[in-house]
Design a protein around this motif. Structure first.
Motif, PDB file in Angstrom:
ATOM      1  N   GLY A 142       2.377   2.504  -5.536  1.00 29.60           N
ATOM      2  CA  GLY A 142       3.028   3.614  -6.219  1.00 29.60           C
ATOM      3  C   GLY A 142       4.486   3.299  -6.458  1.00 29.60           C
ATOM      4  O   GLY A 142       4.862   2.129  -6.566  1.00 29.60           O
ATOM      5  N   ASN A 143       5.314   4.333  -6.499  1.00 36.61           N
ATOM      6  CA  ASN A 143       6.732   4.104  -6.762  1.00 36.61           C
ATOM      7  C   ASN A 143       7.560   4.171  -5.486  1.00 36.61           C
ATOM      8  O   ASN A 143       8.759   4.471  -5.522  1.00 36.61           O
ATOM      9  N   GLU A 144       6.910   3.870  -4.358  1.00 31.54           N
ATOM     10  CA  GLU A 144       7.643   3.844  -3.094  1.00 31.54           C
ATOM     11  C   GLU A 144       8.669   2.719  -3.095  1.00 31.54           C
ATOM     12  O   GLU A 144       8.548   1.751  -3.834  1.00 31.54           O
ATOM     13  N   SER A 145       9.687   2.854  -2.250  1.00 25.84           N
ATOM     14  CA  SER A 145      10.722   1.833  -2.150  1.00 25.84           C
ATOM     15  C   SER A 145      10.564   1.087  -0.835  1.00 25.84           C
ATOM     16  O   SER A 145       9.707   1.400  -0.012  1.00 25.84           O
ATOM     17  N   GLY A 146      11.412   0.088  -0.636  1.00 21.37           N
ATOM     18  CA  GLY A 146      11.352  -0.676   0.612  1.00 21.37           C
ATOM     19  C   GLY A 146      10.288  -1.760   0.574  1.00 21.37           C
ATOM     20  O   GLY A 146       9.855  -2.202  -0.494  1.00 21.37           O
ATOM     21  N   ASP A 147       9.864  -2.191   1.731  1.00 17.13           N
ATOM     22  CA  ASP A 147       8.881  -3.272   1.869  1.00 17.13           C
ATOM     23  C   ASP A 147       7.507  -2.733   1.490  1.00 17.13           C
ATOM     24  O   ASP A 147       6.868  -2.011   2.257  1.00 17.13           O
ATOM     25  N   ARG A 148       7.020  -3.096   0.312  1.00 14.62           N
ATOM     26  CA  ARG A 148       5.850  -2.418  -0.256  1.00 14.62           C
ATOM     27  C   ARG A 148       4.811  -3.350  -0.856  1.00 14.62           C
ATOM     28  O   ARG A 148       3.874  -2.877  -1.513  1.00 14.62           O
ATOM     29  N   HIS A 149       4.962  -4.649  -0.654  1.00 13.87           N
ATOM     30  CA  HIS A 149       4.045  -5.598  -1.289  1.00 13.87           C
ATOM     31  C   HIS A 149       3.353  -6.484  -0.252  1.00 13.87           C
ATOM     32  O   HIS A 149       3.807  -6.591   0.890  1.00 13.87           O
ATOM     33  N   PRO A 150       2.283  -7.150  -0.641  1.00  7.87           N
ATOM     34  CA  PRO A 150       1.452  -7.896   0.322  1.00  7.87           C
ATOM     35  C   PRO A 150       2.137  -9.129   0.900  1.00  7.87           C
ATOM     36  O   PRO A 150       3.049  -9.712   0.314  1.00  7.87           O
ATOM     37  N   LYS A 151       1.615  -9.537   2.063  1.00  8.01           N
ATOM     38  CA  LYS A 151       2.019 -10.758   2.749  1.00  8.01           C
ATOM     39  C   LYS A 151       0.782 -11.656   2.829  1.00  8.01           C
ATOM     40  O   LYS A 151      -0.198 -11.300   3.490  1.00  8.01           O
ATOM     41  N   ILE A 152       0.846 -12.790   2.161  1.00 10.06           N
ATOM     42  CA  ILE A 152      -0.293 -13.709   2.081  1.00 10.06           C
ATOM     43  C   ILE A 152      -0.027 -14.880   3.018  1.00 10.06           C
ATOM     44  O   ILE A 152       0.894 -15.674   2.783  1.00 10.06           O
ATOM     45  N   ARG A 153      -0.823 -15.006   4.067  1.00 11.85           N
ATOM     46  CA  ARG A 153      -0.571 -16.019   5.084  1.00 11.85           C
ATOM     47  C   ARG A 153      -1.170 -17.376   4.698  1.00 11.85           C
ATOM     48  O   ARG A 153      -1.910 -17.513   3.724  1.00 11.85           O
TER      49      ARG A 153
END
Length: 269
Positions: free
Chosen positions: A187-198
């Motif tokens: 959505g339009n949330e702010s901050g750390d908002r995306h995936p972490k691909i290991r």
């Protein structure tokens, strides 16, 4: 010193390949000389190729190349990562027979290298120039990576068309991502908002990984899946929404590139 030797050896191999191709296909002689054989090292060749891809009617290639050269001089790890990317693609893609093909023809490789410069500029707070490169990257290669996103080395964007990577996304070392993959928000949330691909992960064609979630080390996401929750290490997920269906047949799906999830039928504890 070891890294410098490895880079020099790689460059020597690349020049041998280029000379062989010139002999086999004389029509490409001028092109290959301009891209590879007239240069004194790998980073010079790379900056020439990428700056010409990024140039437009207003921004000349020479100006962009100066920025590439500056980054390569001050951050040699960017060049080392590019070499690891080429080696990864060479080892993972059966259609690739030499390093040179990746360097001069593969837009997935080229788009990642443009992002590396944009990321360098973002860290230097040169935000507008970084965003310019993001925009040109999207226009030239149909790959949209926010300059703040973090990408490791040994990364393969296979075919690459339609890949989108959000601002706070992290892609660790040794990851393979196929076309039309989105690492986005919810959505339009702010901050750390995306995936972490290991490390060791493979994301199949068309997969959508959404939100500040983690795809665990050595896992596989099947084509067309929508992932909304954390994925444990060393499992295969598939579906909408994605669910665990088994375990990959190897510890690093990024290397095997095995996309048939029906073969991942090992039981999950």
């Amino acid at each position: 010193m070891q890294a410098m030797t490895a880079t020099a050896d790689f460059w020597l191999t690349l020049k041998h390949e280029a000379k062989r191709i010139v002999e086999q296909e004389p029509l490409l002689a001028s092109f290959i000389h301009a891209c590879i054989l007239t240069h004194h090292n790998f980073e010079s060749s790379l900056s020439f190729i990428l700056s010409n891809k990024m140039a437009d009617d207003i921004m000349p290639a020479l100006a962009i190349r100066e920025v590439f050269d500056e980054a390569y001089l001050l951050e040699p790890a960017i060049v080392e990562a590019a070499i690891e990317d080429i080696r990864a693609i060479f080892n993972r893609d059966p259609a690739v027979k030499d390093y040179m093909t990746v360097l001069i023809h593969f837009k997935g490789f080229q788009s990642v290298q443009v992002h590396r410069l944009a990321h360098y500029l973002w860290q230097q707070k040169r935000y507008q120039l970084a965003l310019f490169l993001q925009s040109r990257n999207s226009e030239a290669f149909a790959v949209d990576i926010h300059p703040a996103a973090t990408i490791g080395k040994g990364v393969m964007f296979d075919h690459a068309t339609g890949i989108v990577v959000g601002e706070t996304a992290v892609i660790e070392d040794n990851v393979s991502i196929l076309q039309n993959v989105t690492l986005g928000g919810t959505g339009n949330e702010s901050g750390d908002r995306h995936p972490k691909i290991r490390q060791g992960v493979m994301l199949g064609s068309g997969a959508k990984v959404l939100g500040n979630i983690e795809i665990g080390e050595g896992s596989k996401v099947g084509a067309g899946s929508v992932v909304l929750n954390d994925v444990p290490p060393h499992v295969t997920v598939v579906g909408v929404p994605a669910k665990v269906v088994g375990r990959p047949c190897c510890s690093r799906p990024c290397d095997s590139m095995q996309q048939n999830v029906l073969e991942d039928n090992q039981p999950v504890d």
